[in-house]
Design a protein around this motif. Sequence first.
Motif, PDB file in Angstrom:
ATOM      1  N   ARG A  13     -18.554   1.493 -25.248  1.00  0.00           N
ATOM      2  CA  ARG A  13     -17.432   1.275 -24.343  1.00  0.00           C
ATOM      3  C   ARG A  13     -17.833   1.708 -22.939  1.00  0.00           C
ATOM      4  NH1 ARG A  13     -15.783   6.163 -26.957  1.00  0.00           N
ATOM      5  NH2 ARG A  13     -15.543   7.870 -25.462  1.00  0.00           N
ATOM      6  N   ARG A  14     -17.151   1.125 -21.969  1.00  0.00           N
ATOM      7  CA  ARG A  14     -17.337   1.545 -20.573  1.00  0.00           C
ATOM      8  C   ARG A  14     -16.464   2.767 -20.328  1.00  0.00           C
ATOM      9  NH1 ARG A  14     -14.659  -0.461 -15.342  1.00  0.00           N
ATOM     10  NH2 ARG A  14     -13.175  -1.324 -16.837  1.00  0.00           N
ATOM     11  N   LYS A  15     -17.023   3.749 -19.666  1.00  0.00           N
ATOM     12  CA  LYS A  15     -16.263   4.958 -19.354  1.00  0.00           C
ATOM     13  C   LYS A  15     -16.762   5.511 -18.027  1.00  0.00           C
ATOM     14  CE  LYS A  15     -17.265   8.917 -21.232  1.00  0.00           C
ATOM     15  NZ  LYS A  15     -17.454  10.073 -22.149  1.00  0.00           N
ATOM     16  N   LEU A  16     -15.856   5.653 -17.060  1.00  0.00           N
ATOM     17  CA  LEU A  16     -16.214   6.211 -15.765  1.00  0.00           C
ATOM     18  C   LEU A  16     -15.527   7.556 -15.599  1.00  0.00           C
ATOM     19  CD1 LEU A  16     -15.996   3.071 -13.440  1.00  0.00           C
ATOM     20  CD2 LEU A  16     -17.944   3.949 -14.734  1.00  0.00           C
ATOM     21  N   VAL A  17     -16.341   8.588 -15.457  1.00  0.00           N
ATOM     22  CA  VAL A  17     -15.791   9.940 -15.276  1.00  0.00           C
ATOM     23  C   VAL A  17     -16.014  10.450 -13.861  1.00  0.00           C
ATOM     24  CG1 VAL A  17     -15.994  10.523 -17.717  1.00  0.00           C
ATOM     25  CG2 VAL A  17     -17.899  11.021 -16.185  1.00  0.00           C
ATOM     26  N   THR A  18     -16.867   9.772 -13.093  1.00  0.00           N
ATOM     27  CA  THR A  18     -17.074  10.106 -11.677  1.00  0.00           C
ATOM     28  C   THR A  18     -17.133   8.801 -10.908  1.00  0.00           C
ATOM     29  OG1 THR A  18     -19.510   9.950 -11.590  1.00  0.00           O
ATOM     30  CG2 THR A  18     -18.571  12.031 -12.402  1.00  0.00           C
ATOM     31  N   GLU A  19     -17.202   8.891  -9.591  1.00  0.00           N
ATOM     32  CA  GLU A  19     -17.507   7.717  -8.805  1.00  0.00           C
ATOM     33  C   GLU A  19     -18.948   7.296  -9.108  1.00  0.00           C
ATOM     34  OE1 GLU A  19     -17.327  10.760  -7.834  1.00  0.00           O
ATOM     35  OE2 GLU A  19     -18.807  11.220  -6.281  1.00  0.00           O
ATOM     36  N   ILE A  20     -19.290   6.069  -8.745  1.00  0.00           N
ATOM     37  CA  ILE A  20     -20.644   5.553  -8.954  1.00  0.00           C
ATOM     38  C   ILE A  20     -21.333   5.411  -7.599  1.00  0.00           C
ATOM     39  CG2 ILE A  20     -22.020   3.641  -9.861  1.00  0.00           C
ATOM     40  CD1 ILE A  20     -20.583   5.154 -12.045  1.00  0.00           C
ATOM     41  N   PRO A  21     -22.428   6.135  -7.334  1.00  0.00           N
ATOM     42  CA  PRO A  21     -23.083   7.095  -8.213  1.00  0.00           C
ATOM     43  C   PRO A  21     -22.368   8.447  -8.205  1.00  0.00           C
ATOM     44  CG  PRO A  21     -24.279   6.941  -6.148  1.00  0.00           C
ATOM     45  CD  PRO A  21     -23.177   5.923  -6.073  1.00  0.00           C
ATOM     46  N   GLY A  22     -22.533   9.199  -9.291  1.00  0.00           N
ATOM     47  CA  GLY A  22     -21.947  10.522  -9.394  1.00  0.00           C
ATOM     48  C   GLY A  22     -22.801  11.591  -8.739  1.00  0.00           C
ATOM     49  N   PRO A  23     -22.329  12.826  -8.738  1.00  0.00           N
ATOM     50  CA  PRO A  23     -23.036  13.893  -8.011  1.00  0.00           C
ATOM     51  C   PRO A  23     -24.448  14.175  -8.534  1.00  0.00           C
ATOM     52  CG  PRO A  23     -21.185  14.764  -9.301  1.00  0.00           C
ATOM     53  CD  PRO A  23     -21.038  13.289  -9.289  1.00  0.00           C
ATOM     54  N   LEU A  24     -24.643  14.164  -9.850  1.00  0.00           N
ATOM     55  CA  LEU A  24     -25.988  14.432 -10.369  1.00  0.00           C
ATOM     56  C   LEU A  24     -26.948  13.293 -10.022  1.00  0.00           C
ATOM     57  CD1 LEU A  24     -25.243  16.031 -13.859  1.00  0.00           C
ATOM     58  CD2 LEU A  24     -26.018  17.168 -11.772  1.00  0.00           C
ATOM     59  N   SER A  25     -26.460  12.051 -10.072  1.00  0.00           N
ATOM     60  CA  SER A  25     -27.304  10.924  -9.659  1.00  0.00           C
ATOM     61  C   SER A  25     -27.661  11.021  -8.189  1.00  0.00           C
ATOM     62  CB  SER A  25     -26.600   9.594  -9.946  1.00  0.00           C
ATOM     63  OG  SER A  25     -26.712   9.241 -11.306  1.00  0.00           O
ATOM     64  N   ASN A  62     -21.192   8.934 -17.130  1.00  0.00           N
ATOM     65  CA  ASN A  62     -20.592   7.604 -17.045  1.00  0.00           C
ATOM     66  C   ASN A  62     -21.283   6.660 -18.023  1.00  0.00           C
ATOM     67  OD1 ASN A  62     -18.812   8.039 -14.645  1.00  0.00           O
ATOM     68  ND2 ASN A  62     -20.789   8.467 -13.675  1.00  0.00           N
ATOM     69  N   SER A  63     -20.507   5.838 -18.691  1.00  0.00           N
ATOM     70  CA  SER A  63     -21.054   4.842 -19.610  1.00  0.00           C
ATOM     71  C   SER A  63     -20.865   3.466 -18.975  1.00  0.00           C
ATOM     72  CB  SER A  63     -20.340   4.905 -20.962  1.00  0.00           C
ATOM     73  OG  SER A  63     -20.905   3.979 -21.859  1.00  0.00           O
ATOM     74  N   LEU A  64     -21.978   2.799 -18.696  1.00  0.00           N
ATOM     75  CA  LEU A  64     -21.986   1.544 -17.946  1.00  0.00           C
ATOM     76  C   LEU A  64     -22.298   0.380 -18.883  1.00  0.00           C
ATOM     77  CD1 LEU A  64     -24.307   2.876 -15.097  1.00  0.00           C
ATOM     78  CD2 LEU A  64     -21.815   3.089 -15.219  1.00  0.00           C
ATOM     79  N   ILE A  65     -21.647  -0.748 -18.673  1.00  0.00           N
ATOM     80  CA  ILE A  65     -21.990  -1.952 -19.418  1.00  0.00           C
ATOM     81  C   ILE A  65     -23.277  -2.526 -18.845  1.00  0.00           C
ATOM     82  CG2 ILE A  65     -21.244  -4.277 -20.068  1.00  0.00           C
ATOM     83  CD1 ILE A  65     -18.352  -3.337 -19.744  1.00  0.00           C
ATOM     84  N   ASP A  66     -24.187  -2.894 -19.740  1.00  0.00           N
ATOM     85  CA  ASP A  66     -25.529  -3.311 -19.325  1.00  0.00           C
ATOM     86  C   ASP A  66     -25.654  -4.831 -19.369  1.00  0.00           C
ATOM     87  OD1 ASP A  66     -28.183  -3.509 -18.728  1.00  0.00           O
ATOM     88  OD2 ASP A  66     -28.917  -2.618 -20.588  1.00  0.00           O
ATOM     89  N   PHE A  67     -25.691  -5.457 -18.189  1.00  0.00           N
ATOM     90  CA  PHE A  67     -25.980  -6.888 -18.089  1.00  0.00           C
ATOM     91  C   PHE A  67     -27.363  -7.106 -17.477  1.00  0.00           C
ATOM     92  CE2 PHE A  67     -21.671  -9.381 -18.067  1.00  0.00           C
ATOM     93  CZ  PHE A  67     -21.382  -8.881 -19.327  1.00  0.00           C
ATOM     94  N   GLY A  68     -28.260  -6.126 -17.630  1.00  0.00           N
ATOM     95  CA  GLY A  68     -29.583  -6.238 -17.026  1.00  0.00           C
ATOM     96  C   GLY A  68     -30.745  -6.089 -17.978  1.00  0.00           C
ATOM     97  N   SER A  69     -30.582  -5.288 -19.036  1.00  0.00           N
ATOM     98  CA  SER A  69     -31.634  -5.057 -20.038  1.00  0.00           C
ATOM     99  C   SER A  69     -32.965  -4.645 -19.415  1.00  0.00           C
ATOM    100  CB  SER A  69     -31.863  -6.312 -20.896  1.00  0.00           C
ATOM    101  OG  SER A  69     -30.713  -6.683 -21.585  1.00  0.00           O
ATOM    102  N   GLY A  70     -32.899  -3.884 -18.315  1.00  0.00           N
ATOM    103  CA  GLY A  70     -34.153  -3.485 -17.666  1.00  0.00           C
ATOM    104  C   GLY A  70     -34.978  -4.684 -17.238  1.00  0.00           C
ATOM    105  N   ILE A  71     -34.314  -5.736 -16.761  1.00  0.00           N
ATOM    106  CA  ILE A  71     -34.890  -7.041 -16.410  1.00  0.00           C
ATOM    107  C   ILE A  71     -35.487  -7.695 -17.664  1.00  0.00           C
ATOM    108  CG2 ILE A  71     -36.179  -8.397 -14.740  1.00  0.00           C
ATOM    109  CD1 ILE A  71     -36.353  -6.057 -12.909  1.00  0.00           C
ATOM    110  N   ALA A  72     -34.622  -7.919 -18.635  1.00  0.00           N
ATOM    111  CA  ALA A  72     -34.954  -8.683 -19.856  1.00  0.00           C
ATOM    112  C   ALA A  72     -35.952  -7.970 -20.760  1.00  0.00           C
ATOM    113  CB  ALA A  72     -35.456 -10.086 -19.507  1.00  0.00           C
TER     114      ALA A  72
END
Length: 449
Positions: A13-25, A62-72
């Motif tokens: 599931r998608r879950k956002l707990v901080t803004e993107i990017p968050g403080p640790l990022s 944060n849990s992000l939906i992946d539409f990139g697969s690390g470039i296939a």
Amino acid sequence: MTELSGGPSLPQRRKLVTEIPGPLSRELMARKQAAVAAGVGTVMPVFAARAGGGVVEDVDGNSLIDFGSGIAVTSVGNSAEAVVRRAGEQLARLTHTCVMVTPYEGYVEVCEELARLTPGDHAKKSILLNSGAEAVENAVKIARYHTKRQAVVVFEHGYHGRTNLTMALTSKSMPYKHGFGPFAPEIYRVPMAYPYRWPTGPEHCADEAAAQVIDQITKQIGASETAAIVVEPVLGEGGFIVPARGFLPRVAAFAKEHGIVLIADEIQSGFCRTGQWFACEDEGIVPDLITTAKGIAGGLPLAAVTGRAEIMDAVHSGGLGGTYGGNPVACAAALGAIETMRELDLAARARHIEEIMKPRLLALAEKHPLIGDVRGRGAMLAVEIVKPGTKDPDPAATAAVAAACHRAGLVVLTTGTYGNVLRFLPPLVIGDDLLREGLDIVAEAVASV
């Protein structure tokens, strides 16, 4: 629907707990800027901690939906069970000996699998390498050695890598070639059958483009001087261009007639990505050589050149190789990835993904005139973004759509010669619910722009 294969037990599931990017990022990005060369760019400034199925979890939770697969690359999902199991077992046995010093079974097994999976029933052999660019470079070396010719033909909008030779093969200057010349000689570029932008319309594209290609090779280069034609059956970095139907068979027939080695660059399109094991199968193309990488090993660095045995065997002993090529751990991972593709029938899964995504994207294009074209096959899909009422590329709007997706927790990538294509490369194991939610985010992002 949860992910179809193993990997980290992450909630899908998608879950956002901080803004993107968050403080640790943001903190890690500051460290990256201080320690990593500035030329290594970043699409989305979040740092990954875990990934699996159709999600990437960042260091901020944060849990992000992946539409990139690390470039296939992670088509079988991140840390897929069979990849982890086989690679882990291999790590415990040995990590490296160099196949040119003391070989090991895994290298041979991967080459046997490639001979079974790639198009054509002729005798085949392979070499294993580290990256897609290295595979393309070796394919050209082999073709030149076999034919005793020098000229190499490539296509407008094509992308083949970042080494000196593959930069010469690549069409796009910025960021891939700018400032890095001079480039390798004897490279010739011919038109690509790009239906959306063909001057006389898509209905004339295949015939006219093929005629132009054959005319240019015949008159300007010389068919008898041409060692190889290198083509992506579905173009990757050039904008997910699907050549007009009928174009590739005519080019392949011309190559065969004149003894030119046809090299299919399947680095981004291969391994179930387009709904078949390899994209060139769609029109029955049987290349002489095929280059693979990205999806081959579930995230570990591995690449290959596979081709007709008589062409592959033309090179003298010792003429091909490399210290790390076909590393045993990467080979084990590849066998795990291929096992996963077979067991889950990920080619069929890619077709299912297209059935969900393409109608939504076409509907979005009907509603929003900034989407000029929807194209692709399987789970290799894209929209081309233009200034409404024209076909003028709009890279600024494309970047704005991508940024809106990123802020909402969806990993998407841009591409294209003009920087105006939004591409979608979800893991083939992603669940339907995540796919639909990701498409909702895309729709909201397009509407906002």
